[in-house]
Scaffold this motif. Sequence first.
Motif, PDB file in Angstrom:
ATOM      1  N   LEU A 116     115.817  65.223  30.145  1.00 25.85           N
ATOM      2  CA  LEU A 116     114.507  65.838  29.939  1.00 25.85           C
ATOM      3  C   LEU A 116     114.639  67.352  29.893  1.00 25.85           C
ATOM      4  O   LEU A 116     115.381  67.950  30.684  1.00 25.85           O
ATOM      5  CB  LEU A 116     113.544  65.453  31.074  1.00 25.85           C
ATOM      6  N   ASP A 117     113.912  67.963  28.975  1.00 28.35           N
ATOM      7  CA  ASP A 117     113.780  69.420  28.917  1.00 28.35           C
ATOM      8  C   ASP A 117     112.429  69.752  29.537  1.00 28.35           C
ATOM      9  O   ASP A 117     111.382  69.503  28.929  1.00 28.35           O
ATOM     10  CB  ASP A 117     113.848  69.901  27.466  1.00 28.35           C
ATOM     11  N   ILE A 118     112.446  70.296  30.749  1.00 27.45           N
ATOM     12  CA  ILE A 118     111.218  70.518  31.518  1.00 27.45           C
ATOM     13  C   ILE A 118     110.900  72.005  31.528  1.00 27.45           C
ATOM     14  O   ILE A 118     111.733  72.828  31.934  1.00 27.45           O
ATOM     15  CB  ILE A 118     111.376  70.009  32.963  1.00 27.45           C
ATOM     16  N   ARG A 119     109.710  72.349  31.091  1.00 28.87           N
ATOM     17  CA  ARG A 119     109.255  73.739  31.139  1.00 28.87           C
ATOM     18  C   ARG A 119     108.135  73.831  32.162  1.00 28.87           C
ATOM     19  O   ARG A 119     107.212  73.010  32.166  1.00 28.87           O
ATOM     20  CB  ARG A 119     108.799  74.203  29.751  1.00 28.87           C
ATOM     21  N   PHE A 120     108.234  74.847  33.009  1.00 26.59           N
ATOM     22  CA  PHE A 120     107.280  74.966  34.112  1.00 26.59           C
ATOM     23  C   PHE A 120     107.094  76.429  34.457  1.00 26.59           C
ATOM     24  O   PHE A 120     107.904  77.286  34.106  1.00 26.59           O
ATOM     25  CB  PHE A 120     107.769  74.182  35.332  1.00 26.59           C
TER      26      PHE A 120
ATOM     27  N   LYS B 275     104.457  64.911  29.386  1.00 31.59           N
ATOM     28  CA  LYS B 275     103.495  65.561  30.283  1.00 31.59           C
ATOM     29  C   LYS B 275     102.060  65.029  30.131  1.00 31.59           C
ATOM     30  O   LYS B 275     101.372  64.860  31.147  1.00 31.59           O
ATOM     31  CB  LYS B 275     103.531  67.074  30.034  1.00 31.59           C
TER      32      LYS B 275
ATOM     33  N   ASP C 146     106.789  64.472  24.267  1.00 25.74           N
ATOM     34  CA  ASP C 146     106.348  65.148  25.488  1.00 25.74           C
ATOM     35  C   ASP C 146     105.697  64.129  26.420  1.00 25.74           C
ATOM     36  O   ASP C 146     104.683  63.503  26.071  1.00 25.74           O
ATOM     37  CB  ASP C 146     105.360  66.262  25.146  1.00 25.74           C
TER      38      ASP C 146
ATOM     39  N   VAL D 193     103.640  72.208  35.589  1.00 24.31           N
ATOM     40  CA  VAL D 193     104.543  71.652  34.589  1.00 24.31           C
ATOM     41  C   VAL D 193     103.874  71.810  33.232  1.00 24.31           C
ATOM     42  O   VAL D 193     102.774  71.313  33.006  1.00 24.31           O
ATOM     43  CB  VAL D 193     104.856  70.179  34.876  1.00 24.31           C
TER      44      VAL D 193
ATOM     45  N   SER E 117     105.535  71.238  30.042  1.00 28.97           N
ATOM     46  CA  SER E 117     105.951  70.154  29.156  1.00 28.97           C
ATOM     47  C   SER E 117     107.162  69.460  29.760  1.00 28.97           C
ATOM     48  O   SER E 117     107.864  70.027  30.607  1.00 28.97           O
ATOM     49  CB  SER E 117     106.284  70.671  27.749  1.00 28.97           C
ATOM     50  N   MET E 118     107.392  68.243  29.314  1.00 31.24           N
ATOM     51  CA  MET E 118     108.515  67.444  29.817  1.00 31.24           C
ATOM     52  C   MET E 118     108.973  66.577  28.645  1.00 31.24           C
ATOM     53  O   MET E 118     108.457  65.488  28.428  1.00 31.24           O
ATOM     54  CB  MET E 118     108.065  66.607  31.011  1.00 31.24           C
ATOM     55  N   LYS E 119     109.946  67.087  27.877  1.00 27.94           N
ATOM     56  CA  LYS E 119     110.275  66.481  26.593  1.00 27.94           C
ATOM     57  C   LYS E 119     111.599  65.719  26.626  1.00 27.94           C
ATOM     58  O   LYS E 119     112.571  66.159  27.232  1.00 27.94           O
ATOM     59  CB  LYS E 119     110.330  67.550  25.500  1.00 27.94           C
TER      60      LYS E 119
END
Length: 221
Positions: A102-106, A67, A65, A55, A57-59
């Motif tokens: 949440l906008d989650i980038r992984f 994370k 964020d 993961v 970021s989790m914004k």
Amino acid sequence: LVWRNPSGDPIRELRFHLYLNAFKNNRTTFMRESGGQLRRDMAGKRPDDWGWIDVLSMKTPDGRDLKPGARFVQPDGNDPDDETVLAVPLSAPVASHGTITLDIRFRSKLPKIFARTGFVRDYFLVGQWFPKIGVYEPAGMRQRAAGGWNCHAFHANSEFYADFGNWDVSITVPSNFIVGATGKRGSEAKNGTRTTYRYVQDRVHDFAWTADPRWLVTEFT
């Protein structure tokens, strides 16, 4: 992710399954319990055969964020090296029956194909590939005395448990690949040597897909 609090409790922490981390090394709960085998199929042993998910970021919508405060937990009390459950403290609680976005980038790396996910050469079976929210069970659900997260580690002998949700997924692949996925294909758009397919499906509890340049497509009514 848009998640709705199903309970009357203020939720101060979210929990996520990071299923691909079950294939991260030979010390995970899944690998220890299974011995690296399932139905006479063996997990890979080379470094490139492992799979994992990070993961990044989790914004929240205001850009905060979450994370940096996240931590791996072992809700079943074993295997301190296991990283298949992520606990994420919230900057503000999700109110009773409220929602959080949440906008989650992984980034995910598939293992050599094993236990219903992975790849071999240019065949891809993409399951358990994203951070998947656990199930928050209100008091009284399945005889619970108090509300709490049902979000277990990935075990060798267990099934997957999730809420039903609505899915809108776009998949970009090399244009020579044939894709099959959960839901109905809504559109496709080619850009150079790549094609993006969009799939939409309501009221299911997971999303998986597969891709291979040798698939044959049969359509019928």
